[in-house]
Design an enzyme around this catalytic site. Sequence first.
Site, mmCIF file in Angstrom:
data_model
loop_
_atom_site.group_PDB
_atom_site.id
_atom_site.type_symbol
_atom_site.label_atom_id
_atom_site.label_comp_id
_atom_site.label_asym_id
_atom_site.label_seq_id
_atom_site.Cartn_x
_atom_site.Cartn_y
_atom_site.Cartn_z
ATOM 1 N N GLU A 4 -154.804 42.537 22.728
ATOM 2 C CA GLU A 4 -155.486 41.357 23.298
ATOM 3 C C GLU A 4 -154.632 40.605 24.334
ATOM 4 O O GLU A 4 -155.223 40.120 25.307
ATOM 5 C CB GLU A 4 -155.892 40.401 22.169
ATOM 6 C CG GLU A 4 -156.943 40.936 21.231
ATOM 7 C CD GLU A 4 -156.350 41.801 20.122
ATOM 8 O OE1 GLU A 4 -157.117 42.428 19.377
ATOM 9 O OE2 GLU A 4 -155.108 41.855 20.017
ATOM 10 N N ASP A 59 -153.389 49.461 20.107
ATOM 11 C CA ASP A 59 -153.689 48.431 19.118
ATOM 12 C C ASP A 59 -153.107 47.092 19.568
ATOM 13 O O ASP A 59 -152.192 47.024 20.399
ATOM 14 C CB ASP A 59 -153.100 48.840 17.767
ATOM 15 C CG ASP A 59 -153.832 48.230 16.593
ATOM 16 O OD1 ASP A 59 -154.623 47.292 16.806
ATOM 17 O OD2 ASP A 59 -153.603 48.681 15.452
ATOM 18 N N ASP A 97 -160.164 44.407 12.971
ATOM 19 C CA ASP A 97 -159.823 44.356 11.542
ATOM 20 C C ASP A 97 -160.885 43.570 10.782
ATOM 21 O O ASP A 97 -160.702 42.397 10.420
ATOM 22 C CB ASP A 97 -158.441 43.734 11.359
ATOM 23 C CG ASP A 97 -157.351 44.582 11.984
ATOM 24 O OD1 ASP A 97 -157.629 45.749 12.331
ATOM 25 O OD2 ASP A 97 -156.223 44.085 12.141
#
Length: 684
Positions: free
Chosen positions: A396, A393, A463
Amino acid sequence: MVSFRPTATGMEIRHRHEVLTVQAWGADSVRVRAAQFRLPAQSHGALTEPPPSGRPRVSVDGDGDRAVLVHGELTVTAGFDRRAAYPEPLLTFSRTSTGAELLAESREHFWLPGARVFRGDGGGGGGGAYEIHQQFAAYDGERLYGMGQRTHGRLDLKGLALDLVHRNAEVSIPFVLSSRGYGLLWNLPAVGRAEFAENATRWQADRAREIDYWLTAAPTPAGILERYADATGRPPELPRWASGFWQSKLRYRNQDELLAVAREHRRRGLPLSVVVADYFHWTAMGDYRFDPAEWPDPAAMVEELAEQGVELMVSIWPTVSPLAAAYPDYRDRGLLAGTARGVECHQTIQDKGMAAPMPVAFYDPTNPETRAYVWEQVRRGYRDLGVRVFWLDACEPELNPAQPENLALYAGPGAETAGIYPRDNARLFAEGMAADSAWPTLLLCRSAWAGAQKYGAALWSGDIPATWASLRQQIRAGLAVALSGIPWWTTDIGGFHGGDARDPAYRELVIRWFQFGVFCPLFRLHGDREPRTPTSYAQTGGPNEVWSYGEEAYGIIAGLLHLRERLRPYLHEQAAVAARTGLPPMRPLFVDFPDDPRAWSVDDAFLFGPDVLVAPVAEAGRRARDVYLPAGTRWVCAATGETYEGGGTVTADAPLDRIPVFTREGADVPLGAGTGAGGSAATP
């Protein structure tokens, strides 16, 4: 004066301070590089070793103003027009068999700048970094697809400008597939921009040392995707556990909560393949182990789940808390992502032991030593317990403030190399699993870059909001990912932000999302439901199990879980194809029907393998929808058994318990009754 020189693998062109090379890089494909003075010795892009290519034919005209490279179906012509106000060599790419132009460089201005722009001083003497532009001609009627995952809700990218940067729900994979018959990879992980305008196509890197791109002219969209996989790496086969249903909510707070959900699935006879221990299960970010106060016997938990045929997925963030026991090691051994300015912190989070949000760091996966160090923590904290499924998670990485140019990575300045952070994060786990003889695997990642598929990276769409508009966006986002080289993709069924399981209107959305999700490559429920809890390590979110949405929804969803079980053998057949050729199981209609012009415009339906056409319902209250059936075959409605000629549109019934699904005539796919839709007569 310009010089053209044939080489063993292509040709080299020199003009003033610029060196430009065109190199055969796989069948029907070339790699183009350009730099001032000399090409850089090192590249952090996705092109490592060229696939088997053969030797191209290169010829240079007698007057020295034109060279032609022929490599299979791709011909590259380098022309130098001495009559131009400011001449420079320009490349044109065409199909060898027909002579049709595929793509051509075009100048930004008739004088200056030209088609290839190096702006800035580059540090003097070459080898330094510039702002770089590469411009090509635009073409009327061209459609462009891919470029990773975006939130703009479009499949055709023509007319859009896209930032080349990773963000939550936005994954920058700079590969584009054109309806004109080419695919192009911008092989620079730099922060930048791609503009697919009506007057030009322009790629820009804010800071880079060269222009570097790859172009293929395979004759079909499927062939283009196969050439791309040849060049950047093929995905491993999908593990058997990954094809079933994955259960998750915002956060199960402890071992008892998580096991209770798995046990309830077994009691109800519901299929379950994966259950998730999400964030804050740890003692501190960067200490990769279960908190014993909440997870007293994780080995026994993993064992119980394994006896039920269920894998435990563990969430791992690349964040490192200053309170982590391992933090001094990360800091003093140089394993953290550095900064161009300021302290080595890139985010604020309220982790365990914090009274309020505090600055945290990110580890640097571009550093081989970091990869080895982190994997050792993961091995001791999870692998030795039997955990083999990981959720990567916030990879990035999720920066706050969002300034990737402030990153200082082992690979280089963030402005030049930030794109590869999520790719190398997946590499960390792929290398570790391979060392533990646990490869191949699949890694659920929130971000990726070109080539990440060879490390087992799968994407989910981040999300996203729990809305009908978001559901519509997911259909196109998933197809764009499929056209970007990543065959494994999923969403948070129901959306992530919000949604109340007690609300009848939201229950309809969840049902429709499940009906879409059962035909996605990965089938996964997740989200932060109402009543939402404060943002801290104690949060858990509202109920999000399949039985949380009332009896009517439960009956429909339970049927979809069993449908997925029937589809798993078919999905694994497609997984084998993906591993062999790079062809994704979820794909737009035009991939299989490139000669049907109408197939290129369909962006609200898709193929699930070659034999199943899925038409999601993505509007509230909708109980029928039009479905275009591609020409060249006959299609059978899965609900009614009625057969239709391809090349027309069917108005298909879509009661709440099903969406329109069609199969190719003669296909043997175990959908079962009631999973498709009825329809009226086809209309042209």
